[in-house]
Design an enzyme around this catalytic site. Structure first.
Site, mmCIF file in Angstrom:
data_model
loop_
_atom_site.group_PDB
_atom_site.id
_atom_site.type_symbol
_atom_site.label_atom_id
_atom_site.label_comp_id
_atom_site.label_asym_id
_atom_site.label_seq_id
_atom_site.Cartn_x
_atom_site.Cartn_y
_atom_site.Cartn_z
ATOM 1 C CB SER A 98 -5.362 100.530 50.534
ATOM 2 O OG SER A 98 -4.999 100.919 51.846
ATOM 3 C CG HIS A 123 -5.392 97.885 55.395
ATOM 4 N ND1 HIS A 123 -4.604 97.019 54.702
ATOM 5 C CD2 HIS A 123 -5.475 98.991 54.627
ATOM 6 C CE1 HIS A 123 -4.218 97.575 53.553
ATOM 7 N NE2 HIS A 123 -4.741 98.768 53.490
ATOM 8 C CG ASP A 172 -4.119 93.867 54.775
ATOM 9 O OD1 ASP A 172 -4.568 94.067 53.632
ATOM 10 O OD2 ASP A 172 -4.249 94.661 55.723
#
Lengths: 172, 228
Positions: free
Chosen positions: A49, A88, A114
């Site tokens: 990701s 992230h 998210d």
């Protein structure tokens, strides 16, 4: 080896030598935890990701001192109730200073932020509770070994068994 | 102790087997072995291991946040103990293989060492009549070939004869071995699998049948065992 069984001090020495190898590795890890103030100062990237910044299998080094996280920093967080750390990037921040710092994160390679990933009823991350560290360095690909080990648990057993046998049989 | 075969080209095998045989021989001569040094080392290492085990268990049960402070101290104490252990092994034990006293209370301490890629066994021997008396230190060395046959079996007799003839304190406790060593040196006997057998007098050293050559019988046997 069988001769060692007749001598308790010598067999205890061999057992302790093996235990010292394991415990030193564990305490080095804990020492790193204490120094970085992070429960898990080294993590392996498990998903794609964050591509192209990080690939699956990259090894990340975290630092969790200095709570003033900025937008653009890459952080690792644990979602409450789930045990998998997620890597992230911070895209928005609220609060800070006297108020608790709240962060919104997004994977570079994901379409949306998210909010979906967070625990039920949570639409931001709490800096002091959820974050386990900011990424300060990485080594590409070497973490792939641990992905293999966790996806094929029998490898762990084999590896640990081999290590144990080698230490007990050798006296170097 | 059951005799086991070792690889004659492995220096650590040679040294470890000999290190184990030395205290066995001395205790058989009624020397009293002191385990104080070993016990301190074992205490240090087991304390360190126990601290790590407790840290592991607490972390597993309570999690990071609850154990942070305790982990900080555990890490510090663990590495202090580890440092003390390293100092103990390198600075105090220094390869000591025997530490104890003889019948009359005289003290004996022996450390062994080897040098890389050289099949020589070095012993540092420290003796003193009592705790208060000044110790005398001597260094002796011998090739491992003296007490290992070509098949890799440890042969106790020549090893014991070497110790008894080189270290006076051991010689007093085992005069038989001193006598046997003297005969071997003078060339009246040849060593076999551990017994002393009287043979014709050898030529002086250099003829190839000196004290360190394995007996003909052993040589014959190893030739037969050779698989091609």
């Amino acid at each position: 080896m069988f001769a060692a069984l007749s001598n308790p001090r010598q067999s205890l020495t061999q057992v302790l030598n093996f235990a010292l190898v394991l415990s030193t590795a564990f305490m080095l890890w804990k020492g790193l935890s204490v120094a970085t103030d992070s429960p898990s100062p080294i993590v392996v990237v498990l998903s794609g990701s964050m591509e192209p910044a990080f690939q699956r299998g990259d090894l990340l080094f975290l630092w969790n001192r200095g709570q003033n996280t900025q937008i653009g920093e890459i952080v690792v967080y644990n979602v409450k109730g789930k045990d998998i750390p997620i890597v992230h990037r911070v895209v928005r921040k609220y609060g800070g200073g006297d108020k608790p710092l709240k962060l919104l994160t997004k994977g570079d390679n994901n379409m949306a932020d998210d909010t979906e990933l967070y625990a039920k009823g949570q639409d931001y991350l709490n800096r002091s509770e959820d974050i386990i560290g900011s990424v300060v360095g990485y080594i590409p690909f070497v973490g792939y070994v641990t992905i293999l080990l966790s996806e094929h648990p029998w490898m762990k057993t084999v590896l640990l068994g081999l290590m144990g046998i080698m230490v007990v049989l050798q006296r170097e | 102790m059951a005799a086991s075969k070792i690889a004659v080209y492995s220096l650590s095998d040679l040294k470890n087997t000999t290190d184990d045989a030395l205290p066995n021989y001395l205790t058989s001569l009624k020397f009293k072995q002191s385990h104080a040094l070993t016990d301190v080392r074992l205490a240090l290492s087991s304390t360190a291991v126990i601290i790590a085990a407790i840290t592991f268990y607490a972390d597993y049960k309570l999690g990071w946040d609850a154990t942070k402070q305790g982990t900080f101290w555990a890490v510090i104490v663990y590495f202090i103990l580890n440092g003390a252990l390293t100092f103990w092994i390198w600075g105090v034990e220094k390869g000591k293989v025997f530490n104890g006293e003889g019948k009359d209370g005289a003290l004996l301490s022996i450390s062994s060492s080897t040098q890389k890629h050289s099949p020589i066994y070095y012993l540092k021997v420290k003796t003193s009549a009592s705790i208060t008396a000044a110790p005398t230190t001597s260094e002796i060395s011998s090739s491992f070939t003296r007490w290992f046959d070509s098949d890799g079996y440890f042969v106790a007799k020549p090893f014991q004869q070497w110790l008894a003839s080189e270290i006076a304190m051991i010689g007093e406790a085992d005069p038989k071995s001193v006598e046997a060593a003297k005969k071997v040196r003078e060339g009246y006997v040849e060593l076999t699998d551990g017994d002393v057998k009287v043979v014709e007098k050898n030529e002086p050293q250099g003829s190839g049948s000196g004290k360190e050559t394995p007996s003909k019988k052993i040589r014959e046997r190893s030739r037969k065992n050779l698989k091609l």
